[in-house]
Design a protein around this motif. Structure first.
Motif, PDB file in Angstrom:
ATOM      1  N   PHE A  15       9.103 -74.525  35.353  1.00 57.89           N
ATOM      2  CA  PHE A  15      10.507 -74.332  35.725  1.00 57.89           C
ATOM      3  C   PHE A  15      11.353 -75.287  34.877  1.00 57.89           C
ATOM      4  O   PHE A  15      11.232 -76.516  35.010  1.00 57.89           O
ATOM      5  CB  PHE A  15      10.628 -74.628  37.223  1.00 57.89           C
ATOM      6  CG  PHE A  15      11.981 -74.364  37.823  1.00 57.89           C
ATOM      7  CD1 PHE A  15      12.890 -73.492  37.244  1.00 57.89           C
ATOM      8  CD2 PHE A  15      12.337 -74.995  39.023  1.00 57.89           C
ATOM      9  CE1 PHE A  15      14.121 -73.252  37.827  1.00 57.89           C
ATOM     10  CE2 PHE A  15      13.565 -74.763  39.608  1.00 57.89           C
ATOM     11  CZ  PHE A  15      14.464 -73.892  39.018  1.00 57.89           C
ATOM     12  N   ILE A  92      13.150 -66.851  41.458  1.00 57.93           N
ATOM     13  CA  ILE A  92      12.466 -68.033  40.912  1.00 57.93           C
ATOM     14  C   ILE A  92      11.036 -68.162  41.445  1.00 57.93           C
ATOM     15  O   ILE A  92      10.080 -68.257  40.665  1.00 57.93           O
ATOM     16  CB  ILE A  92      13.280 -69.320  41.184  1.00 57.93           C
ATOM     17  CG1 ILE A  92      14.647 -69.224  40.502  1.00 57.93           C
ATOM     18  CG2 ILE A  92      12.515 -70.552  40.697  1.00 57.93           C
ATOM     19  CD1 ILE A  92      15.586 -70.398  40.766  1.00 57.93           C
ATOM     20  N   LEU A  96       7.540 -67.719  39.180  1.00 59.11           N
ATOM     21  CA  LEU A  96       6.636 -68.864  38.976  1.00 59.11           C
ATOM     22  C   LEU A  96       5.252 -68.548  39.539  1.00 59.11           C
ATOM     23  O   LEU A  96       4.228 -68.873  38.915  1.00 59.11           O
ATOM     24  CB  LEU A  96       7.203 -70.125  39.639  1.00 59.11           C
ATOM     25  CG  LEU A  96       8.499 -70.685  39.027  1.00 59.11           C
ATOM     26  CD1 LEU A  96       9.024 -71.853  39.864  1.00 59.11           C
ATOM     27  CD2 LEU A  96       8.262 -71.143  37.576  1.00 59.11           C
ATOM     28  N   PRO A 139      12.457 -78.747  39.262  1.00 55.62           N
ATOM     29  CA  PRO A 139      12.241 -78.414  37.846  1.00 55.62           C
ATOM     30  C   PRO A 139      11.188 -79.331  37.211  1.00 55.62           C
ATOM     31  O   PRO A 139      11.082 -80.504  37.561  1.00 55.62           O
ATOM     32  CB  PRO A 139      13.620 -78.656  37.217  1.00 55.62           C
ATOM     33  CG  PRO A 139      14.588 -78.554  38.349  1.00 55.62           C
ATOM     34  CD  PRO A 139      13.863 -79.065  39.557  1.00 55.62           C
TER      35      PRO A 139
END
Ligand code: Z5A
Length: 223
Positions: A15, A92, A96, A139
């Motif tokens: 990320f 997201i 991932l 992140p």
């Protein structure tokens, strides 16, 4: 040479977020960054905040539109996190989990900088919401494009009509920049500060150097 990320099926993707104040060049360099990762054989989902899903984009419209009724600072912060929760759930996290990398134009650091510092809501309030919404996910790399307020605003204003944030005064943007600088000095391992005041080529080189260093660390090979 294109290199495989050599990720096992169980690996989650990485990320990466790009942050900075107005006109720092986030959108410009995000495109280069995505192309660079893809050239390394990495499947990338490119997205942004506020926004990233149809519903979160509708929240973005609410946040950016200038209207007679003033948006309360807490309402602004909650809308940022409402959109983020939706974005995490729909885009997201699934990406991932499927091993894709996500490159996002702004994420929660922007809430610390704009609402926590800029609106003076305090970092603790933002941290509480961040913990609630994505306490388990942060992140892996953040590129912070730093530049003096006047340079960024001049670039943004060249583009035409200003949104609800862009009409703020100098003290607001100075607090936002200081907010980002404080985050960067608190988390130097995650946040890489890039001097965004140079020309496009020099900023691009710095961005790609930071990404290559991350690739080398993450994939265990030179990038
Ligand atoms: N916000 C918030 O308050 N809290 C949150 O949690 C989040 C967001 C997630 C919208 O975000 C607003 O939401 C934002 C913060 C708030 N406030 N504002 N304003 P946004 O990211 O969509 O909006 P933005 O910051 O206004 O993005 P931007 O102005 O589009 O900036 P940019 O993406 O960094 O810049 P750019 O579009 O790549 O470049 C701007 C122009 O400058 C363009 O003409 C480029 O060609 C030029 N440029 C870029 N780099 C250079 C260099 N190096 N030299 C010369 N010219 C350059």
């Amino acid at each position: 040479m294109t290199r495989s990320p050599e990720m096992t099926a169980g690996d989650r993707g990485r990320f990466i977020t790009v942050e900075g104040s107005e006109g720092a060049g986030k959108s410009t360099h995000l495109a280069t960054l995505v192309a660079h990762l893809e050239a390394h054989g990495i499947e990338v989902v490119s997205t942004r905040e506020p926004g990233g899903t149809p519903l979160a984009e509708a929240i973005r419209d609410l946040l950016l539109a200038r209207r007679e009724e003033q948006l309360d600072a807490l309402a602004e912060l909650l809308l940022m996190f409402a959109g983020r929760a939706q974005h995490l759930a729909c885009v997201i996290r699934p990406a991932l989990a499927a091993g894709r990398w996500v490159v996002c134009d702004r994420f929660t650091d922007a809430s610390f900088a704009y609402q926590g510092a800029g609106r003076e809501m305090g970092q603790a309030t933002v941290a509480t919401l961040a913990e609630l919404v994505h306490g388990d996910l942060h992140p892996d790399l953040t590129l912070y494009l730093d530049l003096p307020r006047e340079v960024g605003l001049a670039r943004a204003r060249n583009r035409g009509e200003l949104d609800r944030f862009e009409v703020e005064g100098a003290p607001f943007f100075d607090r936002v920049r200081q907010g980002y600088l404080d985050l960067a000095s608190a988390e130097p391992g995650r946040i890489r500060t890039v001097d965004a005041s140079g020309d496009l080529d020099s900023v691009r080189s710095e961005v790609l150097a930071a990404v290559d260093a991350f690739l080398a660390r993450t994939l265990g090979q030179g990038a």
